[in-house]
Design an enzyme around this catalytic site. Structure first.
Site, PDB file in Angstrom:
ATOM      1  N   HIS A  46      -1.686  -2.228  -0.829  1.00  0.00           N
ATOM      2  CA  HIS A  46      -1.701  -1.196  -1.883  1.00  0.00           C
ATOM      3  C   HIS A  46      -2.439  -1.669  -3.150  1.00  0.00           C
ATOM      4  CE1 HIS A  46       0.755   1.415   0.489  1.00  0.00           C
ATOM      5  NE2 HIS A  46       1.833   0.662   0.421  1.00  0.00           N
ATOM      6  N   ASP A  82       1.522  -1.282   9.266  1.00  0.00           N
ATOM      7  CA  ASP A  82       2.551  -0.878   8.300  1.00  0.00           C
ATOM      8  C   ASP A  82       2.646   0.651   8.354  1.00  0.00           C
ATOM      9  OD1 ASP A  82       3.910  -2.023   5.504  1.00  0.00           O
ATOM     10  OD2 ASP A  82       3.250   0.071   5.354  1.00  0.00           O
ATOM     11  N   HIS A  84       2.715   2.769   6.002  1.00  0.00           N
ATOM     12  CA  HIS A  84       2.039   3.498   4.913  1.00  0.00           C
ATOM     13  C   HIS A  84       0.526   3.302   4.921  1.00  0.00           C
ATOM     14  CE1 HIS A  84       6.243   2.726   3.593  1.00  0.00           C
ATOM     15  NE2 HIS A  84       6.158   4.029   3.388  1.00  0.00           N
TER      16      HIS A  84
HETATM   17 ZN   LIG Z   1       4.721   0.175   4.095  1.00  0.00          ZN
END
Ligand SMILES: [Zn+2]
Ligand SMILES: [Zn+2]
Length: 219
Positions: A46, A82, A84
């Protein structure tokens, strides 16, 4: 951004997390180790050029790839399991044709710069997930012929986790075998597995030793 991270109290752990990935890449490049599992405190996917968040402070994969590029290594693939979307890594490498980025998340997306998102439905099964990997990731990485493969290993899509999509904890070991097999086939086994999202100690203590066993060819 670095100054802001210094104020969070997580700075040292964040440095170790990203530094571990960079060091893993350097050790593989020097021939000291074949592959690596990086125990992070904080994730990396991220973190973009001008932002961070979601329990990620520095983009270890991006720093490792930058370091390897400075040593003359050309092509890289990143696969992200993951739960996301890897918004930060996509921000950094979105226009870089030398980086194949395959991200299993909540949307379908393909562009001309080797960026692929694979939509995983709200509920899925191990078999469906592995089938998506075989369909969408394997042929692309085989065709791309990277020099290094990075695996963003998040287990937050496991049953009971905060990103629960119905995967069992055994799915991750099957993924490890698949990803390891691909790395052996396409890039001489140069695989860097980075611990990403997930919160359950029970799932971690079940899956991580088995994944490391797979990387070490003990399982
Ligand atoms: Zn995640
Ligand atoms: Zn994605």
């Amino acid at each position: 951004m670095v100054q802001r991270v210094k104020l969070t109290g997580d700075y040292e752990s964040a440095l170790y997390s990203a530094g571990g990935t960079v060091q893993a890449a350097e050790k593989i490049h020097q021939g000291e180790i074949d592959n690596a599992f990086v125990f992070t405190s904080f994730g990396d996917h991220h973190v973009g050029r001008n932002f961070y968040g979601g329990m990620c402070y520095f983009n270890g994969a991006a720093l490792a790839i930058t370091s390897l590029k400075e040593k003359g290594v050309k092509r890289f693939a990143i696969v992200d399991t993951d739960c996301h979307h890897a918004d930060g890594t996509r921000d950094i490498f979105g226009n870089d044709d030398d980086v194949l980025h395959v991200c299993l998340c909540y949307q379908d997306y393909v562009d001309n710069h080797n960026n692929v998102d694979v939509k995983i439905p709200y509920r899925t099964s191990d078999e469906e997930y592995l089938a998506r990997m075989r369909q969408e990731f394997v042929p692309r990485v085989v065709a791309f012929k990277p020099d290094y493969l990075f695996w963003e290993f998040g287990y937050d899509a496991t049953q009971g986790e905060y990103g629960d999509k119905g995967l069992t904890k055994d799915c991750h070991l099957k993924l490890a075998r698949l990803v390891k097999g691909v790395a052996d086939e396409v890039c001489h086994g140069r695989l860097i597995t980075i611990l990403c999202g997930g919160s359950s100690r029970a799932i971690a203590t079940y899956t991580i030793p088995r994944i490391i066993g797979c990387l070490a060819e003990l399982e």
